[in-house]
Design an enzyme around this catalytic site. Sequence first.
Site, PDB file in Angstrom:
ATOM      1  N   HIS A  55       0.829  -1.198   0.000  1.00 51.59           N
ATOM      2  CA  HIS A  55       0.000   0.000   0.000  1.00 51.59           C
ATOM      3  C   HIS A  55       0.869   1.255   0.000  1.00 51.59           C
ATOM      4  O   HIS A  55       2.080   1.193   0.204  1.00 51.59           O
ATOM      5  CB  HIS A  55      -0.939   0.016   1.217  1.00 51.59           C
ATOM      6  CG  HIS A  55      -2.092  -0.921   1.096  1.00 51.59           C
ATOM      7  ND1 HIS A  55      -2.022  -2.244   1.479  1.00 51.59           N
ATOM      8  CD2 HIS A  55      -3.348  -0.734   0.619  1.00 51.59           C
ATOM      9  CE1 HIS A  55      -3.185  -2.832   1.253  1.00 51.59           C
ATOM     10  NE2 HIS A  55      -4.013  -1.937   0.733  1.00 51.59           N
ATOM     11  N   LYS A  78      -0.566   4.928   4.505  1.00 52.72           N
ATOM     12  CA  LYS A  78      -1.442   3.984   5.211  1.00 52.72           C
ATOM     13  C   LYS A  78      -0.890   3.719   6.608  1.00 52.72           C
ATOM     14  O   LYS A  78       0.312   3.466   6.765  1.00 52.72           O
ATOM     15  CB  LYS A  78      -1.574   2.678   4.431  1.00 52.72           C
ATOM     16  CG  LYS A  78      -2.588   1.701   5.032  1.00 52.72           C
ATOM     17  CD  LYS A  78      -2.832   0.528   4.103  1.00 52.72           C
ATOM     18  CE  LYS A  78      -3.816  -0.474   4.706  1.00 52.72           C
ATOM     19  NZ  LYS A  78      -5.145   0.102   4.939  1.00 52.72           N
ATOM     20  N   THR A  87      -7.505  -6.085   4.574  1.00 52.05           N
ATOM     21  CA  THR A  87      -7.756  -7.064   3.515  1.00 52.05           C
ATOM     22  C   THR A  87      -6.888  -8.296   3.702  1.00 52.05           C
ATOM     23  O   THR A  87      -7.344  -9.435   3.506  1.00 52.05           O
ATOM     24  CB  THR A  87      -7.499  -6.437   2.135  1.00 52.05           C
ATOM     25  OG1 THR A  87      -8.353  -5.311   1.979  1.00 52.05           O
ATOM     26  CG2 THR A  87      -7.779  -7.443   1.022  1.00 52.05           C
TER      27      THR A  87
END
Length: 249
Positions: A142, A146, A153
């Site tokens: 990511h 983040k 997920t």
Amino acid sequence: MTNIAICGANGKMGKTIYNCIKEREDCTVVAGIDLYTEQYADFPIVESPDKLPVKPDVIIDFSNPASLDALLDYCLSTGTPVVVASTGYIDEQIAKIKAAAEQIPVFFTFNMSLGINLLVTLAKKAASVLGDQFDIEIVEKHHNQKIDAPSGTAIMLANAINETLDNSKTYVYDRHSRRQKREKSEIGMHAIRGGTIVGEHDVIFAGHDEVITLSHSAASKTVFAEGSINAAIFIKDREAGLYDMSLMV
């Protein structure tokens, strides 16, 4: 027509949701919720749910876990369905979400992408076929902004696989301090943060002389925005209960 309020309206995802909705004819944004209340479109933005000037049909929440209590309080008191799309919740907060679903419609998933939820289904199928013959590792990537790691997920993928295998696996998040061989009972999870990566997830099944990798890559935040909008329309007139993307795959 579904009237939607966006919680986290001034965030990147909130604005992406608005940009998607304004191109559709089946829904509209009637209000936003954000601590930063500067208005950028033709709907008001207030700092908390209890200050909403109009009751929406559904609230889409893409804010952060700190907003959960006030959001659920409003939805429970008004009977408003909610799509909970933020990540980084602790177990106590997840329990509150599930408890709220006993009284109102709640759509809750760690990822709003239809493709990711198909990946979950494929990973479960692979686990059921391969069983303990293959080692399982999950790698997620990511952007550098983040906060939580591993991603919600990645945890969703690991939980789905583990349930398929009778919850026989344990999760290992970091190996740098583990001077030992990998155990068969492990699912390894690895987080990479850098640049503007929207979201990439690999589920690796590593066996003797062969490797199977299931992958998903998101090119933009639009896939998550569209998923949350479709979820909002889906639960608008539903009975109280906990809903997720498995019903839409």
